[in-house]
Design an enzyme around this catalytic site. Structure first.
Site, mmCIF file in Angstrom:
data_model
loop_
_atom_site.group_PDB
_atom_site.id
_atom_site.type_symbol
_atom_site.label_atom_id
_atom_site.label_comp_id
_atom_site.label_asym_id
_atom_site.label_seq_id
_atom_site.Cartn_x
_atom_site.Cartn_y
_atom_site.Cartn_z
ATOM 1 N N LEU A 61 42.496 35.365 34.820
ATOM 2 C CA LEU A 61 42.063 35.165 36.262
ATOM 3 C C LEU A 61 40.619 35.239 36.691
ATOM 4 O O LEU A 61 40.366 36.289 37.177
ATOM 5 C CB LEU A 61 43.123 35.654 37.331
ATOM 6 C CG LEU A 61 44.649 35.663 37.218
ATOM 7 C CD1 LEU A 61 45.697 35.986 38.304
ATOM 8 C CD2 LEU A 61 44.880 33.985 37.035
ATOM 9 N N SER A 62 39.999 34.579 35.981
ATOM 10 C CA SER A 62 38.197 34.830 36.115
ATOM 11 C C SER A 62 37.845 33.560 36.039
ATOM 12 O O SER A 62 37.546 33.107 34.756
ATOM 13 C CB SER A 62 37.976 35.735 35.181
ATOM 14 O OG SER A 62 36.512 35.875 34.990
ATOM 15 N N GLU A 63 37.460 33.031 37.027
ATOM 16 C CA GLU A 63 36.771 31.562 37.006
ATOM 17 C C GLU A 63 35.441 31.717 36.580
ATOM 18 O O GLU A 63 34.888 30.955 35.722
ATOM 19 C CB GLU A 63 36.513 30.851 38.700
ATOM 20 C CG GLU A 63 37.750 30.555 38.944
ATOM 21 C CD GLU A 63 38.870 31.554 39.432
ATOM 22 O OE1 GLU A 63 39.899 31.299 39.426
ATOM 23 O OE2 GLU A 63 38.306 32.826 39.654
ATOM 24 N N GLN A 85 41.834 26.118 39.168
ATOM 25 C CA GLN A 85 43.204 25.789 39.620
ATOM 26 C C GLN A 85 42.960 25.057 41.054
ATOM 27 O O GLN A 85 43.942 24.082 41.241
ATOM 28 C CB GLN A 85 43.948 27.258 39.421
ATOM 29 C CG GLN A 85 45.640 27.029 39.596
ATOM 30 C CD GLN A 85 46.330 28.293 39.326
ATOM 31 O OE1 GLN A 85 46.118 29.173 40.204
ATOM 32 N NE2 GLN A 85 46.863 28.150 38.137
ATOM 33 N N ILE A 90 36.462 27.926 43.030
ATOM 34 C CA ILE A 90 35.412 27.989 41.941
ATOM 35 C C ILE A 90 34.198 28.662 42.208
ATOM 36 O O ILE A 90 33.114 28.796 41.340
ATOM 37 C CB ILE A 90 34.625 26.629 42.014
ATOM 38 C CG1 ILE A 90 33.957 26.043 40.472
ATOM 39 C CG2 ILE A 90 33.966 25.922 43.163
ATOM 40 C CD1 ILE A 90 33.736 24.955 40.389
ATOM 41 N N PRO A 92 33.291 31.908 42.510
ATOM 42 C CA PRO A 92 33.011 32.968 41.515
ATOM 43 C C PRO A 92 32.128 32.462 40.225
ATOM 44 O O PRO A 92 31.353 33.294 39.602
ATOM 45 C CB PRO A 92 34.213 33.836 40.876
ATOM 46 C CG PRO A 92 35.147 33.553 42.076
ATOM 47 C CD PRO A 92 34.743 32.148 42.670
ATOM 48 N N HIS A 132 42.303 27.027 49.361
ATOM 49 C CA HIS A 132 43.092 26.140 48.370
ATOM 50 C C HIS A 132 42.682 24.737 48.761
ATOM 51 O O HIS A 132 42.752 23.799 47.588
ATOM 52 C CB HIS A 132 44.335 26.228 48.497
ATOM 53 C CG HIS A 132 44.978 27.652 47.688
ATOM 54 N ND1 HIS A 132 44.796 28.635 48.414
ATOM 55 C CD2 HIS A 132 46.010 27.495 46.691
ATOM 56 C CE1 HIS A 132 45.511 29.593 47.843
ATOM 57 N NE2 HIS A 132 45.914 29.029 46.714
#
Length: 328
Positions: A61-63, A85, A90, A92, A132
């Protein structure tokens, strides 16, 4: 004659990925839950079974890590399709996109290119939690070196995604959450492309130009239908590509109708409508019979679901602006 099927946009995403992965072993998919789970919206469902975990990669879990890894892959001959996702996740990765992906061709005098795609579902109207549903495409259209694409139909989704994967430079590919399963149309089975940078005249009229993209196309088309009942006909332009914008289709339409209403679900301040108005001023100012008008979201964060209907543009709000530019 090619076989055509009725698909939703989310099915068209998977279809495009399957076509490209089958024809080019350098195409890989990476992102959170894209493999075993087939993606949170099932856009990559089953691809890991066909192409294996070396080409369909579940990531941490690391954009920033997803985009950074994709940049490295792209610089070394691969064609990664990275999924964020939700578009609101986006942020980060913004630094990786702004300072690395978009500048590498310039920095290396074209010795390196970054042929990668970043897919991101965006937009309100589906009762999603905070962050989201953001629609901040204008942050990226302000970024030289990356193309920004936002289809509104399943046909365009497949054709534009294939074009994006084949493009030698980075492409941000925005997919409307509201349209994922909210529309269907014919999609050929074989590989085909839709040209990046070209808009589409979805409906032809004489009195007002409506410009929209993504989920707002349904709103614009509904407003055009309401206008027709009052004897007003509209050109309805689907931009499809937000950067580079098709200036020619905008100018040709506005010079014909002499009036324009722009519809987008991003906030008004700093929104893409400002750039479109600049294009109209540069190309068609003396043709205008009224000021260009806009229908956008207000300058607030996307609200919780109970207020989403008040936040998003509606056909009725667009119709009000159509009447305004006609009466001016």
């Amino acid at each position: 004659m090619s076989e055509e099927r009725i698909l939703t946009p989310v099915q068209a995403v998977k279809d495009a990925l399957d076509v490209m992965m089958k024809s080019d072993e350098n195409v890989v998919v990476l992102g959170e839950d894209v493999g075993v789970n087939g993606g949170v919206f099932r856009a990559t469902d089953g691809l890991i079974d066909t192409y294996g975990e070396k080409r369909v990669m579940d990531t941490p879990l690391s954009e920033a890590g997803i985009v950074g890894a994709a940049i490295g892959m792209a610089m070394n001959g691969m064609k990664p399709v990275a999924e964020i996702q939700f578009f609101g996740f986006i942020y980060p990765a913004f630094e990786q996109i702004m300072t690395q992906a978009t500048r590498m061709r310039y920095r290396t005098m074209s010795k390196f290119t970054v042929p990668m795609v970043i897919r991101a579902p965006y937009g309100a109207g589906v009762h999603a939690p905070e962050i989201h549903s953001d629609s901040m495409e204008a942050l990226f259209t302000h970024m030289p070196g990356i193309k920004v694409v936002c289809p509104s139909t399943a046909y365009d989704t497949k054709g534009l995604l294939i074009s994006a994967i084949e493009d030698p430079d980075p492409v941000l590919f925005l997919e409307s959450l509201k349209l994922y399963r909210g529309t269907k149309d014919h999609v050929p089975e074989e590989k085909y492309t839709v040209e990046i940078g070209k808009g589409y005249l979805a409906e032809e009229g004489e009195d007002v130009t409506l410009i929209a993209w993504g989920a707002m196309m349904k709103v614009a088309l509904k407003a055009a239908e309401q206008a027709r009942e009052k004897g007003i006909t509209c050109d309805v332009i689907d931009l499809r590509t937000l950067y580079p914008i098709d200036k020619d289709i905008i100018a040709a339409s506005v010079q014909k109708t002499n009036r324009c209403v722009i519809v987008h679900e991003a906030q008004q301040t700093g929104g893409l409508s400002n750039d479109i108005i600049r294009i109209i001023n540069d190309t068609s100012f003396l043709y205008l019979k009224s000021p260009v008008s806009t229908v956008t979201a207000p300058d607030v964060h996307v609200p919780f679901w109970a207020l989403e209907k008040a936040y998003l543009p509606t056909p009725e709000r667009v119709m009000d602006k159509i009447q305004y530019v006609m009466d001016f």
